[in-house]
Design a protein around this motif. Sequence first.
Motif, PDB file in Angstrom:
ATOM      1  N   GLU A 298      30.549  30.417  39.067  1.00 57.13           N
ATOM      2  CA  GLU A 298      30.997  29.698  37.872  1.00 57.13           C
ATOM      3  C   GLU A 298      30.043  28.538  37.554  1.00 57.13           C
ATOM      4  OE1 GLU A 298      33.392  28.469  34.636  1.00 57.13           O
ATOM      5  OE2 GLU A 298      33.586  30.319  35.792  1.00 57.13           O
TER       6      GLU A 298
ATOM      7  N   SER B 137      45.395  37.023  39.920  1.00 55.82           N
ATOM      8  CA  SER B 137      44.169  37.256  39.151  1.00 55.82           C
ATOM      9  C   SER B 137      44.135  36.375  37.905  1.00 55.82           C
ATOM     10  CB  SER B 137      44.064  38.731  38.755  1.00 55.82           C
ATOM     11  OG  SER B 137      43.896  39.530  39.908  1.00 55.82           O
ATOM     12  N   LYS B 138      45.288  36.187  37.266  1.00 57.71           N
ATOM     13  CA  LYS B 138      45.347  35.305  36.091  1.00 57.71           C
ATOM     14  C   LYS B 138      45.040  33.868  36.484  1.00 57.71           C
ATOM     15  CE  LYS B 138      48.569  37.994  33.317  1.00 57.71           C
ATOM     16  NZ  LYS B 138      49.931  38.071  32.738  1.00 57.71           N
TER      17      LYS B 138
ATOM     18  N   LYS C 220      41.372  33.507  36.979  1.00 58.32           N
ATOM     19  CA  LYS C 220      40.699  33.441  35.677  1.00 58.32           C
ATOM     20  C   LYS C 220      40.793  32.030  35.107  1.00 58.32           C
ATOM     21  CE  LYS C 220      38.679  34.723  31.922  1.00 58.32           C
ATOM     22  NZ  LYS C 220      37.228  34.800  31.933  1.00 58.32           N
TER      23      LYS C 220
ATOM     24  N   VAL D 147      34.544  37.152  34.556  1.00 56.45           N
ATOM     25  CA  VAL D 147      35.483  38.210  34.178  1.00 56.45           C
ATOM     26  C   VAL D 147      36.233  38.579  35.449  1.00 56.45           C
ATOM     27  CG1 VAL D 147      35.719  40.548  33.276  1.00 56.45           C
ATOM     28  CG2 VAL D 147      33.909  39.052  32.391  1.00 56.45           C
ATOM     29  N   ILE D 148      37.556  38.445  35.424  1.00 52.78           N
ATOM     30  CA  ILE D 148      38.374  38.743  36.597  1.00 52.78           C
ATOM     31  C   ILE D 148      39.156  40.025  36.325  1.00 52.78           C
ATOM     32  CG2 ILE D 148      40.134  37.892  38.191  1.00 52.78           C
ATOM     33  CD1 ILE D 148      37.562  36.160  38.077  1.00 52.78           C
TER      34      ILE D 148
END
Length: 113
Positions: free
Chosen positions: A8, A32-33, A36, A43-44
């Motif tokens: 990142e 996962s959210k 993100k 991109v997850i």
Amino acid sequence: MIELGQLEAHYDEFAKRHTRVVAVSVDGLDDSKKTKQDFPHLVIVADTDHKLVDAVEVLHAGAGEHGEDVAAPTTILVDKHGVVRALFRPTNVGSRLSASEVLAMVDRDLAVR
């Protein structure tokens, strides 16, 4: 998460190379959210049914801290035509590439084709 933070932090360097970083998680959709949210430039992908990790053969059976199956942090470089140009598959689940090492792979293996 350290590796994702490094990726990142180097977002601008990947963007200059027209490269997207995609992280595949075998955790649940909620996890996962959250990932993100923590790493908005990545991109997850939630792979809760393990279809992708099975397809690329990165699931290490019984390698987790409590004997659970875990996906090894594997780096795969795919060019704009869908051709795999490089692969780093660690020998243990603790091995990871630094963001600088991934950028070097991009420079070496994904040079404009």
